[in-house]
Design a protein around this motif. Structure first.
Motif, PDB file in Angstrom:
ATOM      1  N   PHE A   1       9.821   1.850   4.960  1.00 36.05           N
ATOM      2  CA  PHE A   1       8.374   1.773   4.798  1.00 36.05           C
ATOM      3  C   PHE A   1       7.972   0.333   5.092  1.00 36.05           C
ATOM      4  O   PHE A   1       8.420  -0.576   4.397  1.00 36.05           O
ATOM      5  CB  PHE A   1       7.961   2.131   3.370  1.00 36.05           C
ATOM      6  CG  PHE A   1       8.273   3.544   2.963  1.00 36.05           C
ATOM      7  CD1 PHE A   1       7.325   4.545   3.110  1.00 36.05           C
ATOM      8  CD2 PHE A   1       9.506   3.874   2.419  1.00 36.05           C
ATOM      9  CE1 PHE A   1       7.599   5.851   2.737  1.00 36.05           C
ATOM     10  CE2 PHE A   1       9.785   5.179   2.037  1.00 36.05           C
ATOM     11  CZ  PHE A   1       8.830   6.170   2.195  1.00 36.05           C
ATOM     12  N   LYS A   2       7.158   0.124   6.113  1.00 37.50           N
ATOM     13  CA  LYS A   2       6.740  -1.230   6.489  1.00 37.50           C
ATOM     14  C   LYS A   2       5.220  -1.322   6.481  1.00 37.50           C
ATOM     15  O   LYS A   2       4.548  -0.549   7.150  1.00 37.50           O
ATOM     16  CB  LYS A   2       7.255  -1.576   7.887  1.00 37.50           C
ATOM     17  CG  LYS A   2       8.761  -1.671   7.977  1.00 37.50           C
ATOM     18  CD  LYS A   2       9.194  -2.046   9.375  1.00 37.50           C
ATOM     19  CE  LYS A   2      10.706  -2.140   9.434  1.00 37.50           C
ATOM     20  NZ  LYS A   2      11.156  -2.479  10.794  1.00 37.50           N
ATOM     21  N   ALA A   3       4.716  -2.263   5.700  1.00 41.64           N
ATOM     22  CA  ALA A   3       3.276  -2.552   5.634  1.00 41.64           C
ATOM     23  C   ALA A   3       2.451  -1.300   5.341  1.00 41.64           C
ATOM     24  O   ALA A   3       1.395  -1.089   5.925  1.00 41.64           O
ATOM     25  CB  ALA A   3       2.798  -3.231   6.914  1.00 41.64           C
ATOM     26  N   CYS A   4       2.941  -0.480   4.434  1.00 38.89           N
ATOM     27  CA  CYS A   4       2.209   0.723   4.028  1.00 38.89           C
ATOM     28  C   CYS A   4       1.409   0.428   2.762  1.00 38.89           C
ATOM     29  O   CYS A   4       1.793  -0.414   1.954  1.00 38.89           O
ATOM     30  CB  CYS A   4       3.164   1.885   3.768  1.00 38.89           C
ATOM     31  SG  CYS A   4       3.979   2.476   5.265  1.00 38.89           S
ATOM     32  N   LYS A   5       0.324   1.160   2.598  1.00 37.69           N
ATOM     33  CA  LYS A   5      -0.531   0.976   1.426  1.00 37.69           C
ATOM     34  C   LYS A   5      -0.661   2.304   0.700  1.00 37.69           C
ATOM     35  O   LYS A   5      -0.973   3.329   1.304  1.00 37.69           O
ATOM     36  CB  LYS A   5      -1.909   0.475   1.859  1.00 37.69           C
ATOM     37  CG  LYS A   5      -2.803   0.088   0.715  1.00 37.69           C
ATOM     38  CD  LYS A   5      -4.081  -0.544   1.246  1.00 37.69           C
ATOM     39  CE  LYS A   5      -4.954  -1.070   0.136  1.00 37.69           C
ATOM     40  NZ  LYS A   5      -6.169  -1.702   0.663  1.00 37.69           N
ATOM     41  N   PHE A   6      -0.389   2.278  -0.600  1.00 36.30           N
ATOM     42  CA  PHE A   6      -0.477   3.448  -1.463  1.00 36.30           C
ATOM     43  C   PHE A   6      -1.556   3.160  -2.497  1.00 36.30           C
ATOM     44  O   PHE A   6      -1.409   2.249  -3.306  1.00 36.30           O
ATOM     45  CB  PHE A   6       0.859   3.702  -2.165  1.00 36.30           C
ATOM     46  CG  PHE A   6       2.011   3.935  -1.223  1.00 36.30           C
ATOM     47  CD1 PHE A   6       2.449   5.219  -0.954  1.00 36.30           C
ATOM     48  CD2 PHE A   6       2.661   2.873  -0.605  1.00 36.30           C
ATOM     49  CE1 PHE A   6       3.513   5.451  -0.097  1.00 36.30           C
ATOM     50  CE2 PHE A   6       3.726   3.088   0.257  1.00 36.30           C
ATOM     51  CZ  PHE A   6       4.146   4.377   0.518  1.00 36.30           C
ATOM     52  N   GLN A   7      -2.632   3.929  -2.484  1.00 39.41           N
ATOM     53  CA  GLN A   7      -3.752   3.674  -3.390  1.00 39.41           C
ATOM     54  C   GLN A   7      -3.913   4.835  -4.367  1.00 39.41           C
ATOM     55  O   GLN A   7      -4.233   5.954  -3.967  1.00 39.41           O
ATOM     56  CB  GLN A   7      -5.052   3.513  -2.604  1.00 39.41           C
ATOM     57  CG  GLN A   7      -5.086   2.274  -1.745  1.00 39.41           C
ATOM     58  CD  GLN A   7      -6.381   2.189  -0.983  1.00 39.41           C
ATOM     59  OE1 GLN A   7      -6.455   2.617   0.159  1.00 39.41           O
ATOM     60  NE2 GLN A   7      -7.391   1.638  -1.618  1.00 39.41           N
ATOM     61  N   GLY A   8      -3.684   4.552  -5.653  1.00 34.27           N
ATOM     62  CA  GLY A   8      -3.921   5.538  -6.696  1.00 34.27           C
ATOM     63  C   GLY A   8      -3.120   6.805  -6.572  1.00 34.27           C
ATOM     64  O   GLY A   8      -3.525   7.853  -7.028  1.00 34.27           O
TER      65      GLY A   8
END
Length: 134
Positions: A74-81
């Motif tokens: 996982f590279k530069a991934c964003k997980f929100q809530g």
């Protein structure tokens, strides 16, 4: 009725958010696939991923349940809530990823996951999840 889900295997496929080629995340097997710039809201992920790479993906309210990740990056991934529960991560790498709140202030939730030989570098919001890693 109801129809049964046909489980499929996908090998060396490339999925990008720019071309609209977004996979079905339900109970399929993805091997050596690349996922780039995919942005989802409320995605339910219940699949098996082997040797895959996720880069610059944005998971808003993503729900990862009983998914298996082996040798996944996982590279530069964003997980929100999001919710990540009852998943297994084996020799996975997280680099420059962000696990943060959604617009309502709900944090990412980690519940009953197993982490085996995983590494993270320069990530925020995932430190507590790795406390019981093997």
């Amino acid at each position: 009725w109801p129809p049964t889900l046909k489980r499929m295997q996908f090998d060396s496929e490339t999925y990008t958010g720019t071309d609209g080629n977004v996979p079905d995340w339900s109970e399929h097997f993805y091997r050596y696939c690349t996922f780039h710039s995919i942005s989802t809201e409320g995605a339910m992920v219940h699949a098996f991923f082997f040797g895959c790479e996720f880069s610059e993906c944005n998971w808003y309210w993503g729900h990862f349940s009983v998914a298996v990740f082996v040798n996944v990056k996982f590279k530069a991934c964003k997980f929100q809530g999001g919710f990540i529960g009852n998943c297994k991560f084996v020799e996975c790498e997280f680099e420059d990823c962000i696990f943060t709140m959604d617009n309502l202030g709900a944090e990412c939730t980690f519940n009953e996951n197993r982490w085996f030989g995983c590494r993270q570098r320069n990530c925020t919001g995932i430190d507590d999840a790795f406390k019981n890693a093997l």
